[in-house]
Write a protein that holds these residues in place. Sequence first.
Motif, PDB file in Angstrom:
ATOM      1  N   ILE A  54       0.896  -1.160  -0.051  1.00  0.00           N
ATOM      2  CA  ILE A  54      -0.155   0.093  -0.092  1.00  0.00           C
ATOM      3  C   ILE A  54       1.013   1.352   0.035  1.00  0.00           C
ATOM      4  CG2 ILE A  54      -0.403   0.147   2.451  1.00  0.00           C
ATOM      5  CD1 ILE A  54      -3.168   0.569  -0.054  1.00  0.00           C
ATOM      6  N   THR A  55       2.133   1.210   0.318  1.00  0.00           N
ATOM      7  CA  THR A  55       3.148   2.400   0.390  1.00  0.00           C
ATOM      8  C   THR A  55       4.492   1.446  -0.085  1.00  0.00           C
ATOM      9  OG1 THR A  55       3.846   1.787   2.681  1.00  0.00           O
ATOM     10  CG2 THR A  55       1.999   3.480   2.407  1.00  0.00           C
ATOM     11  N   ASP A  56       5.312   2.499  -0.502  1.00  0.00           N
ATOM     12  CA  ASP A  56       6.426   1.935  -0.964  1.00  0.00           C
ATOM     13  C   ASP A  56       7.312   1.539   0.659  1.00  0.00           C
ATOM     14  OD1 ASP A  56       6.956   1.847  -3.595  1.00  0.00           O
ATOM     15  OD2 ASP A  56       7.038   4.113  -3.613  1.00  0.00           O
ATOM     16  N   ALA A  57       7.184   2.208   1.320  1.00  0.00           N
ATOM     17  CA  ALA A  57       7.759   1.961   2.679  1.00  0.00           C
ATOM     18  C   ALA A  57       7.568   0.591   3.304  1.00  0.00           C
ATOM     19  CB  ALA A  57       7.197   2.994   3.947  1.00  0.00           C
ATOM     20  N   ALA A  58       6.243   0.112   3.060  1.00  0.00           N
ATOM     21  CA  ALA A  58       5.871  -1.367   3.583  1.00  0.00           C
ATOM     22  C   ALA A  58       6.536  -2.103   2.398  1.00  0.00           C
ATOM     23  CB  ALA A  58       4.351  -1.366   3.500  1.00  0.00           C
ATOM     24  N   ALA A  59       6.402  -1.988   1.416  1.00  0.00           N
ATOM     25  CA  ALA A  59       6.897  -3.034   0.316  1.00  0.00           C
ATOM     26  C   ALA A  59       8.479  -3.072   0.248  1.00  0.00           C
ATOM     27  CB  ALA A  59       6.510  -2.302  -1.236  1.00  0.00           C
ATOM     28  N   TYR A  60       9.071  -2.020   0.697  1.00  0.00           N
ATOM     29  CA  TYR A  60      10.438  -2.141   0.812  1.00  0.00           C
ATOM     30  C   TYR A  60      10.799  -3.148   1.993  1.00  0.00           C
ATOM     31  CZ  TYR A  60      15.318  -0.393   0.037  1.00  0.00           C
ATOM     32  OH  TYR A  60      16.739  -0.531  -0.110  1.00  0.00           O
ATOM     33  N   GLY A  61      10.057  -2.811   3.106  1.00  0.00           N
ATOM     34  CA  GLY A  61      10.366  -3.992   4.009  1.00  0.00           C
ATOM     35  C   GLY A  61      10.312  -5.278   3.511  1.00  0.00           C
ATOM     36  N   GLY A  62       9.125  -5.611   2.700  1.00  0.00           N
ATOM     37  CA  GLY A  62       9.167  -7.033   2.014  1.00  0.00           C
ATOM     38  C   GLY A  62      10.162  -7.241   1.072  1.00  0.00           C
ATOM     39  N   PHE A  63      11.004  -6.213   0.398  1.00  0.00           N
ATOM     40  CA  PHE A  63      11.982  -6.312  -0.373  1.00  0.00           C
ATOM     41  C   PHE A  63      13.146  -6.949   0.338  1.00  0.00           C
ATOM     42  CE2 PHE A  63      15.653  -3.838  -2.423  1.00  0.00           C
ATOM     43  CZ  PHE A  63      15.685  -4.664  -3.426  1.00  0.00           C
ATOM     44  N   LYS A  64      13.562  -6.184   1.533  1.00  0.00           N
ATOM     45  CA  LYS A  64      14.556  -6.571   2.425  1.00  0.00           C
ATOM     46  C   LYS A  64      14.189  -7.995   3.093  1.00  0.00           C
ATOM     47  CE  LYS A  64      17.320  -4.400   3.051  1.00  0.00           C
ATOM     48  NZ  LYS A  64      18.735  -4.143   2.095  1.00  0.00           N
ATOM     49  N   ALA A  65      13.017  -8.290   3.468  1.00  0.00           N
ATOM     50  CA  ALA A  65      12.894  -9.585   3.883  1.00  0.00           C
ATOM     51  C   ALA A  65      13.090 -10.882   2.876  1.00  0.00           C
ATOM     52  CB  ALA A  65      11.350  -9.661   4.255  1.00  0.00           C
ATOM     53  N   LEU A  66      12.644 -10.380   1.679  1.00  0.00           N
ATOM     54  CA  LEU A  66      13.122 -11.466   0.508  1.00  0.00           C
ATOM     55  C   LEU A  66      14.682 -11.450   0.386  1.00  0.00           C
ATOM     56  CD1 LEU A  66      10.221 -10.413  -1.857  1.00  0.00           C
ATOM     57  CD2 LEU A  66      10.661 -12.747  -1.090  1.00  0.00           C
ATOM     58  N   GLN A  67      15.330 -10.557   0.609  1.00  0.00           N
ATOM     59  CA  GLN A  67      16.853 -10.587   0.215  1.00  0.00           C
ATOM     60  C   GLN A  67      17.427 -11.279   1.534  1.00  0.00           C
ATOM     61  OE1 GLN A  67      17.294  -6.028  -0.552  1.00  0.00           O
ATOM     62  NE2 GLN A  67      18.788  -6.785  -1.802  1.00  0.00           N
ATOM     63  N   GLN A  68      16.819 -10.978   2.794  1.00  0.00           N
ATOM     64  CA  GLN A  68      17.511 -11.590   3.896  1.00  0.00           C
ATOM     65  C   GLN A  68      17.214 -13.173   3.718  1.00  0.00           C
ATOM     66  OE1 GLN A  68      15.722  -9.666   7.344  1.00  0.00           O
ATOM     67  NE2 GLN A  68      16.708  -7.614   6.576  1.00  0.00           N
ATOM     68  N   GLY A  81      17.471 -14.866   1.284  1.00  0.00           N
ATOM     69  CA  GLY A  81      18.563 -15.540   0.219  1.00  0.00           C
ATOM     70  C   GLY A  81      17.939 -15.024  -1.145  1.00  0.00           C
ATOM     71  N   ARG A  82      16.816 -14.436  -1.419  1.00  0.00           N
ATOM     72  CA  ARG A  82      16.604 -13.965  -2.761  1.00  0.00           C
ATOM     73  C   ARG A  82      17.698 -12.987  -3.480  1.00  0.00           C
ATOM     74  NH1 ARG A  82      11.142 -14.846  -4.098  1.00  0.00           N
ATOM     75  NH2 ARG A  82      11.147 -15.920  -2.288  1.00  0.00           N
ATOM     76  N   LYS A  83      18.067 -13.240  -4.636  1.00  0.00           N
ATOM     77  CA  LYS A  83      19.203 -12.224  -5.095  1.00  0.00           C
ATOM     78  C   LYS A  83      18.346 -11.238  -5.695  1.00  0.00           C
ATOM     79  CE  LYS A  83      22.405 -16.088  -6.417  1.00  0.00           C
ATOM     80  NZ  LYS A  83      23.217 -16.641  -7.723  1.00  0.00           N
ATOM     81  N   LYS A  84      19.168  -9.818  -5.700  1.00  0.00           N
ATOM     82  CA  LYS A  84      18.449  -8.712  -6.099  1.00  0.00           C
ATOM     83  C   LYS A  84      17.804  -8.806  -7.504  1.00  0.00           C
ATOM     84  CE  LYS A  84      20.789  -5.450  -3.357  1.00  0.00           C
ATOM     85  NZ  LYS A  84      21.457  -3.929  -3.139  1.00  0.00           N
ATOM     86  N   GLY A  85      18.613  -9.422  -8.281  1.00  0.00           N
ATOM     87  CA  GLY A  85      17.846  -9.620  -9.583  1.00  0.00           C
ATOM     88  C   GLY A  85      17.237 -10.849  -9.999  1.00  0.00           C
ATOM     89  N   ASP A  86      16.588 -11.450  -9.071  1.00  0.00           N
ATOM     90  CA  ASP A  86      15.804 -12.690  -9.180  1.00  0.00           C
ATOM     91  C   ASP A  86      14.581 -12.416 -10.308  1.00  0.00           C
ATOM     92  OD1 ASP A  86      15.281 -15.420  -7.590  1.00  0.00           O
ATOM     93  OD2 ASP A  86      13.479 -14.755  -8.090  1.00  0.00           O
ATOM     94  N   ARG A  87      14.801 -13.191 -11.211  1.00  0.00           N
ATOM     95  CA  ARG A  87      13.642 -12.987 -12.556  1.00  0.00           C
ATOM     96  C   ARG A  87      12.244 -13.568 -11.942  1.00  0.00           C
ATOM     97  NH1 ARG A  87      16.097 -16.090 -17.625  1.00  0.00           N
ATOM     98  NH2 ARG A  87      14.091 -15.075 -18.376  1.00  0.00           N
ATOM     99  N   LYS A  88      12.077 -14.308 -10.968  1.00  0.00           N
ATOM    100  CA  LYS A  88      10.701 -14.904 -10.543  1.00  0.00           C
ATOM    101  C   LYS A  88      10.201 -14.324  -9.360  1.00  0.00           C
ATOM    102  CE  LYS A  88      10.776 -18.125 -13.761  1.00  0.00           C
ATOM    103  NZ  LYS A  88      10.037 -18.154 -15.013  1.00  0.00           N
ATOM    104  N   THR A  89      10.638 -12.980  -9.010  1.00  0.00           N
ATOM    105  CA  THR A  89      10.148 -12.145  -7.901  1.00  0.00           C
ATOM    106  C   THR A  89       9.817 -10.729  -8.441  1.00  0.00           C
ATOM    107  OG1 THR A  89      11.561 -13.487  -6.395  1.00  0.00           O
ATOM    108  CG2 THR A  89      10.753 -11.463  -5.570  1.00  0.00           C
ATOM    109  N   PHE A  90       8.739 -10.299  -7.775  1.00  0.00           N
ATOM    110  CA  PHE A  90       8.413  -8.793  -8.103  1.00  0.00           C
ATOM    111  C   PHE A  90       7.773  -8.048  -6.643  1.00  0.00           C
ATOM    112  CE2 PHE A  90       6.028  -6.052 -11.410  1.00  0.00           C
ATOM    113  CZ  PHE A  90       5.407  -5.365 -10.616  1.00  0.00           C
TER     114      PHE A  90
END
Length: 344
Positions: free
Chosen positions: A245-259, A261-270
């Motif tokens: 709903i906000t970029d702030a919340a989504a960025y938390g999701g972004f960091k969780a996926l990275q933590q 083990g998801r690579k920054k350029g993962d082709r199967k993640t949005f």
Amino acid sequence: MTRRHLSVAPASRRQFLAWSAGALATTGLATAGCSAPESGSGAAQAGASPSATELTRIGLDYPFTQLPLYATLVKLSTAAAKKHDAKLLTTSDGSNADTQASNLRTWVAQKMPAIVSFPMVFEAAESIAGAALDAGLIWVTYGGTLENQSADIQFSFRESGKLLGEAAAKWANDELGGKGKVAFLVDNTIELGRERTKGMVDAFTELAPGVDVVAQEQAIDPDTGLSKSNAILAKHPDLNIVLGITDAAAYGGFKALQQAGRKKGDRKTFVGGQDGATPSLLAIKQGTFYRASSALAPQDIADAIVGVPLAVAAGKADPSAQVPVKLVQRGDTAEIDTLLAQNG
């Protein structure tokens, strides 16, 4: 300027979830050019709204002073007001609803000619806004609508969510064959959040019906987005999509996926969000799996903060503003650079 005598806002308008002070960098009020409510010459006379030529002071009441956007809005709005020979004044609410209410009542008592307020508790703001109108002041509601107001500033709420949902659904159909798992980080506390949520969820589920919705969690800030996404990933480590709903919340999701083990350029993640926050814009520009933001231009918001009360004072028939939103994705370099420049 007319006062609308309608029913009080419904109880479903609960308090806007306050961001954690540690979630984002704290902005120094002195360096942002902020001040406490004050009195002075140019105050409107009770019962008579100031004309556009007499409107020399505009009060901006934005309670979330710890957000990076706050300093940006103060800077840009101050400059916009100066162009109209007006002075921008600000409250210091510290994300506290009681403090906000006290500061707003002080402004009404001091006859602040025009008040632009982002209410943390919409029900509580109704009586204060009504008192402002009774005193002949201008009241502009930021981020929603009150029954008692002169005008409002909104941000294409549902369209913002719709644009993000459509982009994510197209990506899911193109890259995942219409299959996979999605989690929504939503807000159901105020009009802005509810409308963005509906636009986002409805658009995505209609256009990508084969993608499983595994969670809808309340989250608007990075810390909550991170913790909620971690909990979702514990149950669904193969999660493909996180929409916020906000970029702030989504960025938390972004960091969780990275933590996880998801690579920054993962082709199967949005991952995608809404607002056009600097960290998210940078991640999009860098080609990570943070792929989209329904972005607002800070300059457009600042122009509305000043322009709407001036329009009310000038007696314009429809003074409210609907700030446009634009989806930005990888490759939209010029648009992203413009937004980053406005964010300072």
